[in-house]
Design an enzyme around this catalytic site. Structure first.
Site, PDB file in Angstrom:
ATOM      1  CB  SER A 127      19.201  40.453  68.205  1.00 17.83           C
ATOM      2  OG  SER A 127      18.769  40.954  67.234  1.00 17.83           O
ATOM      3  CG  ASN A 137      25.742  49.105  71.425  1.00 18.90           C
ATOM      4  OD1 ASN A 137      25.919  48.981  72.714  1.00 18.90           O
ATOM      5  ND2 ASN A 137      24.825  50.083  70.636  1.00 18.90           N
ATOM      6  CB  CYS A 172      21.133  62.728  64.338  1.00 17.82           C
ATOM      7  SG  CYS A 172      22.954  62.761  63.880  1.00 17.82           S
TER       8      CYS A 172
END
Length: 391
Positions: free
Chosen positions: A204, A156, A330
């Site tokens: 998905s 990905n 993050c």
């Protein structure tokens, strides 16, 4: 008038197709539980079964092997379980082997205990080490144990395509069950379940232009059956309890049909990706393009600029109206290098700057030109701001 935003983060979620939006809007005006026997229920059931056939066609499988879930994560967590059956008889797996670059839904081991999950290394392009996999599976088999192997078909973050057919060949030689996360690959490259030789793969909807809230498990004709994650009613042949989301599933089927037809357009998408990479290198000659030595998805570019933090670049692009993604996570104001890039041996400072551009069939040449101009300006601004060239 403000310039229209440019979306270049298709790997996070592809834009819902116009046909999908229209279908969902129509279906939401209807009612009917697909488990009900009245006309409304039968119509809902027909929509689900039509989608099942379309999903099967996307990956060269049989419709009876498709089980719908709420998404790719649920699908992977469901199948990564120790206790399967083989032709109706209990068949326990003792260990789970995953590549070092898997999505978190796989890397965290599904339903296996943490001490039963092992990581298989990858090379500098993020491609799984088949020799290491073969050796470890041999050791597991020699100890009288069985393993499940999970290797994604395409990454990905970098787009690197894994040698899944070879992974399946190695796995079969040692009695392993093989799972492939095909979430990013489906619709961007040809996917054939039988040709890959895997026992099960997962998908998905929103990665191919469906809507969020639908995914699928697709089993091959190898006699294996997974234990349900959700139990209760008899939906999905007792493989996944809970009333099916008819609108999301029907949209998934429509998106699968259109995505299958779009595979023929992928060479044009790859050409635009190559133009993006040429623009990055032209403006920043020291830029690192990750997994450039591997076969990659045609729509994905992962890169970093020495001295340019990912969060700084993302903010600059966002302010310029362009949506990208970072290859780093993050959390609480702390930037951690991407686990994928770290597994590939990328130095921490460079990995913290990892960025991803992911495009689709509707990305056009004008979009590429806009990205190139914006990137050149951002690079020049950073150079001026810091007084030294960041690239």
């Amino acid at each position: 008038m403000a310039e229209e935003r440019l979306y270049m983060d298709w790997n996070a979620g592809a834009p819902a197709r116009p046909s999908v939006r229209a279908l969902v809007a129509d279906l939401l005006t209807r009612t009917g539980n697909p488990s009900s026997v009245h006309a409304e229920g039968r119509a809902a059931r027909a929509a689900v079964e039509a989608a099942r056939r379309e999903i099967a066609a996307l990956v060269g499988a049989e419709a009876k092997g498709v089980t719908f879930t709420s998404g790719g994560t649920e699908a992977s967590v469901t199948v990564l379980a120790p206790d399967w059956t083989l032709f109706g008889r209990p068949h326990r797996f003792d260990r789970l082997l995953v590549s070092a670059v898997e999505h978190p839904s796989v890397a965290r081991g599904g339903r296996f205990p943490a001490d039963r999950v092992e990581t298989v290394p990858v090379d500098g392009d993020g491609v799984v080490d088949l020799g290491a996999l073969d050796r470890r599976l041999g050791e597991i088999a020699a100890a009288g144990e069985r393993a499940i192997v999970s290797v994604m078909l395409a990454n990905n973050e970098t787009g690197a395509v894994q040698p899944v057919a070879e992974v399946a060949r190695v796995g079969r030689a040692h009695g392993a069950l093989v799972h492939a996360d095909a979430v990013q690959a489906a619709g961007r490259m040809a996917v054939d379940l039988a040709g890959l030789g895997v026992d099960v793969l997962t998908l998905s909807a929103h990665k191919i232009g469906g809507i969020q809230g639908a995914g699928a498990i697709v089993r091959g004709a190898h006699g294996f059956a997974f234990p349900p994650l959700l139990t209760g009613g008899g939906q999905e042949g007792f493989a996944r309890a809970g009333t099916e989301s008819v609108a999301a599933i029907a949209a998934f089927g429509l998106a699968a049909r259109e995505a299958l037809a779009e595979i023929a357009e992928m060479p044009a998408v790859a050409a635009r990706r190559d133009r993006i990479e040429a623009a990055i290198r032209a403006a920043a000659p020291s830029a690192a393009i990750f997994a450039a030595g591997a076969a990659r998805l045609p729509n994905t570019t992962a890169f970093a600029i020495p001295g340019l933090p990912a969060e700084t670049a993302l903010i600059a692009f966002d302010l310029a109206g362009i949506a990208l993604s970072a290859g780093s996570a993050c959390s609480s104001g702390k930037v951690r290098p991407s686990g994928v890039l770290t597994a590939m041996g990328v130095p921490e400072a460079l990995a913290k700057g990892g960025l991803r551009v992911s495009i689709g069939p509707t990305t056009d040449d004008a979009d590429v030109d806009r990205f190139a101009a914006t990137f050149a300006r951002i690079n020049a601004d950073m150079t001026k701001r810091h007084g030294t060239k960041v690239a």
